[in-house]
Structures are given as C-alpha cells and as structure tokens.
Design an enzyme around this catalytic site. Structure first.
Site, mmCIF file in Angstrom:
data_model
loop_
_atom_site.group_PDB
_atom_site.id
_atom_site.type_symbol
_atom_site.label_atom_id
_atom_site.label_comp_id
_atom_site.label_asym_id
_atom_site.label_seq_id
_atom_site.Cartn_x
_atom_site.Cartn_y
_atom_site.Cartn_z
ATOM 1 N N HIS A 206 82.291 89.032 125.853
ATOM 2 C CA HIS A 206 81.377 90.091 126.268
ATOM 3 C C HIS A 206 81.308 91.267 125.919
ATOM 4 O O HIS A 206 80.465 92.172 126.182
ATOM 5 C CB HIS A 206 81.700 90.266 128.126
HETATM 6 C C1 UD1 Z 1 83.066 96.627 131.353
HETATM 7 C C2 UD1 Z 1 83.933 97.561 130.332
HETATM 8 C C3 UD1 Z 1 84.853 96.616 129.361
HETATM 9 C C4 UD1 Z 1 85.485 95.400 130.127
HETATM 10 C C5 UD1 Z 1 84.488 94.825 131.060
HETATM 11 C C6 UD1 Z 1 85.245 93.740 131.845
HETATM 12 C C7 UD1 Z 1 82.729 99.637 129.843
HETATM 13 C C8 UD1 Z 1 82.337 100.603 128.692
HETATM 14 N N1 UD1 Z 1 82.990 98.456 129.535
HETATM 15 O O1 UD1 Z 1 82.198 95.993 130.461
HETATM 16 O O2 UD1 Z 1 85.560 97.329 128.951
HETATM 17 O O3 UD1 Z 1 86.207 94.488 129.303
HETATM 18 O O4 UD1 Z 1 83.812 95.572 131.971
HETATM 19 O O5 UD1 Z 1 84.460 92.728 132.253
HETATM 20 O O6 UD1 Z 1 83.273 100.358 131.025
HETATM 21 N N2 UD1 Z 1 76.514 93.253 135.086
HETATM 22 C C9 UD1 Z 1 76.044 92.398 136.090
HETATM 23 N N3 UD1 Z 1 76.885 92.382 137.290
HETATM 24 C C10 UD1 Z 1 77.900 93.329 137.334
HETATM 25 C C11 UD1 Z 1 78.225 94.109 136.242
HETATM 26 C C12 UD1 Z 1 77.639 94.073 135.205
HETATM 27 O O7 UD1 Z 1 75.127 91.589 135.943
HETATM 28 O O8 UD1 Z 1 78.387 93.160 138.544
HETATM 29 C C13 UD1 Z 1 75.761 93.150 133.979
HETATM 30 C C14 UD1 Z 1 74.544 94.233 133.635
HETATM 31 O O9 UD1 Z 1 73.430 93.540 133.258
HETATM 32 C C15 UD1 Z 1 75.222 95.355 133.031
HETATM 33 C C16 UD1 Z 1 75.974 94.654 132.114
HETATM 34 O O10 UD1 Z 1 76.420 93.332 132.894
HETATM 35 O O11 UD1 Z 1 74.245 96.121 132.523
HETATM 36 C C17 UD1 Z 1 77.197 95.441 131.544
HETATM 37 O O12 UD1 Z 1 77.934 95.897 132.485
HETATM 38 P P1 UD1 Z 1 78.940 97.209 132.424
HETATM 39 O O13 UD1 Z 1 79.691 97.327 133.518
HETATM 40 O O14 UD1 Z 1 77.968 98.355 131.859
HETATM 41 O O15 UD1 Z 1 79.827 96.594 131.315
HETATM 42 P P2 UD1 Z 1 80.700 95.315 130.870
HETATM 43 O O16 UD1 Z 1 79.857 94.715 129.750
HETATM 44 O O17 UD1 Z 1 80.792 94.625 132.073
#
Ligand code: UD1
Length: 370
Positions: A206
């Site tokens: 991811h």
């Molecule tokens: C985040 C952390 C990463 C960690 C990971 C664990 C940061 C910068 N990154 O990354 O270090 O390893 O969590 O999973 O904080 N999304 C959904 N549903 C959700 C959450 C996210 O669909 O419940 C999608 C959205 O499109 C979002 C993308 O995932 O834009 C990224 O989510 P985000 O929380 O920004 O970062 P992660 O890639 O999950």
C-alpha cells in the site's frame, strides 16, 4: 492523570489495544481514547475495535481522507479544540502516521507533554511520509518508548536526552501474542479461501511509492503473477492499491492471485501464521512475521525496523521483478529465514510503558513537558 491516547489508522488500533488495557487497570491514570477518523471503512476500522476489545473512542474527530497536508491540517485543527475542552495532562501517540504527527504538534503548541510509542525508527528515506512523521514526532516528544536497541541509538545521535528514552519492547507483539490462540481457534479464513497450511503466500502492498506509479507497480505485480504460478497468493489489497491496479490494468494478471480486501485482525494473523511466506511493504508485518518465524519478503529498498532483518525472518527485496521472483523461489525450494524473536518482544511492552508513565508522569507534567 488524564491522558489522551490517539489512534487514526489500522496499525494504531493494534498498538493502542494493550496500552488502553494496562492504563484502565492502573490506579492514577484516566485514559481517554481519541480517534482522528483517518481510517473509516468498517473493515479497516470498526472490526479491529470489536476483535481487539478496544473501548469505543471517547472522541471521534471524523477527519477522513485527503492529501497528506490537508489531512494533517484538519487533524491539528480539530484536535486543538478537543485539547482545549479536555485539558489532558499528556497526549500519547503511536507509530508514524499522519494522525501521530498532527496530534503531537497540536499538543506541543499547548505545551502539553507528548509521549511517543514506537520512537526512534528511521528508514533514512525522506520520500516516505512516515519518515517525516517519525522525525518530527520524536523531536516534539517528551517521553520516547522504543521497540529495538537501534532506535535508541538513532535518538541519541539526534540529540535526544537519554533519560527520556525507554526501551520497552513492542506493543504490536503484545497484541499478537494475546490473540494468536484465539485466531487459531476461531478464524475460518483458511477454509474460506481453500488454503492448506504452508502451501500459500500472503501479500499486502500500500505504500504510495510502490502503488502510485505504473512503472513501479507493474514489475512488482508481474513478479507476483510469476510466483502465483508456483503457489497460491492471497492478496489482502488496500483500497488505494486496488484503485491503482484497476487504473493500470494490473487487476487480472493471474487466476492464482486471490484478490481479498483488507482482512480483519484475527484472519490476517491466522493467514500469516500458517503461510509459506509473506510479501509486503508494511512495517508492522515485518515485525509480526519475525515473531511468527515466517519468512517475509519486504518489497522496499530500506526498512526502519532493521532488527527484523538482522535477527528476525525479514529480507529486503526491493521492487525489481527478477529479484522478488528469485527470493520467492529460494523460499519455495526450502530456503528462507525463520530467525528469532527480538529482545523484549515478549507480550509485556504495554505494562512497561504504563509503569514508566506512572513513575515519570508527575515530574513531566510539572515541567510543562520540558
Ligand atoms: C496510512 C499511513 C501508513 C500506514 C497505513 C496503514 C499515513 C501518511 N499513512 O496509509 O503509514 O502504513 O495507513 O494502513 O498516515 N481509504 C479508504 N478507506 C479508509 C481509509 C483510506 O478507502 O478507511 C483510501 C482513501 O482513498 C484514501 C487512501 O485509502 O485516500 C489512503 O488513506 P490514508 O489514510 O491517507 O493513508 P494509507 O495509505 O491508508
């Protein structure tokens, strides 16, 4: 002593569970659980609270997704309001995600002491947002709990007062050891995917640096498709990655890759525990496989968790197609590391943390965190 414990993402939930449990049992600590709302999908959020027995958050900031800067900005704004209302004696943050650094910063502006669990890890790779988050959080923290000896060395090199650093072990391992048996007894995930023990691989991916660019994700997925010709692969795919795979036309490379969504904690633990190997770019899974003694191929050029390579079962394989495929072949031919469990990864890290907080709390608060 009122302490706000901050969570925002999936790995945070796993880390906070034993800390909350110990604090609730401890005289003199009044723990508040605050969820920033960074992860909000039920299967990346609620299911972890249910399975790990984490109390419902007392406060939910509901920030949701956004660019890194806007997410951090929104958390700071909303957390500041919560701090004003709650007036905690200290704020405890875990790991290295947006929620970690944002809440550490908001607390610091109010001169509220910051406690960082999982301090001092360094990949020395500023292309990772997590490295920026780790550096800033540790610079702001007043009490720093480390998981491996090298983290203490990093912090001292950066000028952190050694008295503030405490090597306590790994709270993620506390959770793993507590739930391993129950995962074995209750999870039906192997049957659900038609898997035989030690005859499948598990994968997650991811990191933006791996999944956001077609020229990086393509060779990785080609290697995975090649490996899947020899062993079934369960890919617990993150929503970000799934979207990119579809966009780049990489979602249909092999029938032997099972595209499963994010897995609940107990199922993921069960999947890792009985796998032949794990392929990942996650930080936590490098640690978890080291405890389980399952070979882990980390699809990154570096790791902030070197103990998993030096002592555990982890190997860094980078993002090159042939290198990944060759490393997997070696494991399939009976190679691969099983390693040994790092020092103090024994299930008692949270207890040590709470003992130190109880001892240090009063002087920390009187000094206004400095
Ligand atoms: C985040 C952390 C990463 C960690 C990971 C664990 C940061 C910068 N990154 O990354 O270090 O390893 O969590 O999973 O904080 N999304 C959904 N549903 C959700 C959450 C996210 O669909 O419940 C999608 C959205 O499109 C979002 C993308 O995932 O834009 C990224 O989510 P985000 O929380 O920004 O970062 P992660 O890639 O999950």
């Amino acid at each position: 002593m009122k302490i706000i414990n901050v969570v925002g993402t999936r790995p945070n939930f796993i880390k906070i569970a034993p800390v909350m449990e110990q604090m609730l049992e401890s005289d003199g600590i009044d723990p508040i659980l605050l969820h920033t709302g960074q992860h909000y999908d039920a299967n990346m959020n609620q299911v972890f609270f249910d399975q790990l027995g984490i109390p419902r958050p007392d406060i939910d900031l509901g920030v949701g997704s956004g660019s890194l800067a806007s997410q951090v900005a929104e958390i700071i704004k909303r957390f500041d309001v919560a701090l004003d209302k709650e007036k905690p004696a200290a704020v405890l943050v875990v790991g290295d995600v947006s929620s970690t650094v944002a809440c550490a910063l908001a607390a610091s502006y109010r001169r509220i002491p910051v406690i960082h669990v999982e301090a001092g890890l360094r990949s020395f790779d500023m292309d990772m947002p997590e490295e920026i988050n780790r550096l800033l959080t540790d610079r702001l923290a007043d009490l720093l709990f480390t998981t491996e000896p090298c983290a203490g060395v990093n912090l001292k090199r950066e000028g952190v007062d050694p008295d503030k650093i405490h090597f306590v072990g790994n709270v993620m391992v506390d959770t793993l050891l507590k739930h391993r048996r129950v995962a074995n007894e209750t999870s039906g995930v192997l049957d659900r995917f038609g898997l035989e023990k030690r005859n499948y691989a598990v994968m997650t991916l991811h990191r933006p640096s791996n999944v956001d660019h077609k020229d990086v994700l393509t060779p990785i997925m080609q290697a995975v498709a090649e490996i899947s010709q020899k062993i079934k692969i369960v890919f617990a795919v993150h929503p970000r990655t799934e979207k990119k795979m579809r966009e780049f036309g990489l979602d249909n490379l092999s029938d032997s890759i099972i595209l499963a969504g994010p897995q609940p904690y107990l199922d993921m633990l069960q999947l890792m525990d009985h796998a032949k190997m794990v392929l990942t770019d996650s930080g936590g899974m490098q640690e978890e496989t080291s405890v389980l003694g399952v070979p882990c191929l980390t699809i990154r050029k570096n790791t902030e968790r070197p103990v998993t390579v030096e002592e555990g079962s982890n190997t860094l394989v980078g993002t090159d197609r042939d290198t990944i495929a060759r490393a997997a072949d070696e494991i399939l031919c009976g190679g691969g590391k099983d390693g040994r469990c790092p020092e103090l990864w024994d299930g008692h890290a949270a207890q040590r943390i709470v003992n130190v907080i109880r001892e240090w709390g009063p002087s920390l608060i009187n000094s206004g965190g400095r």
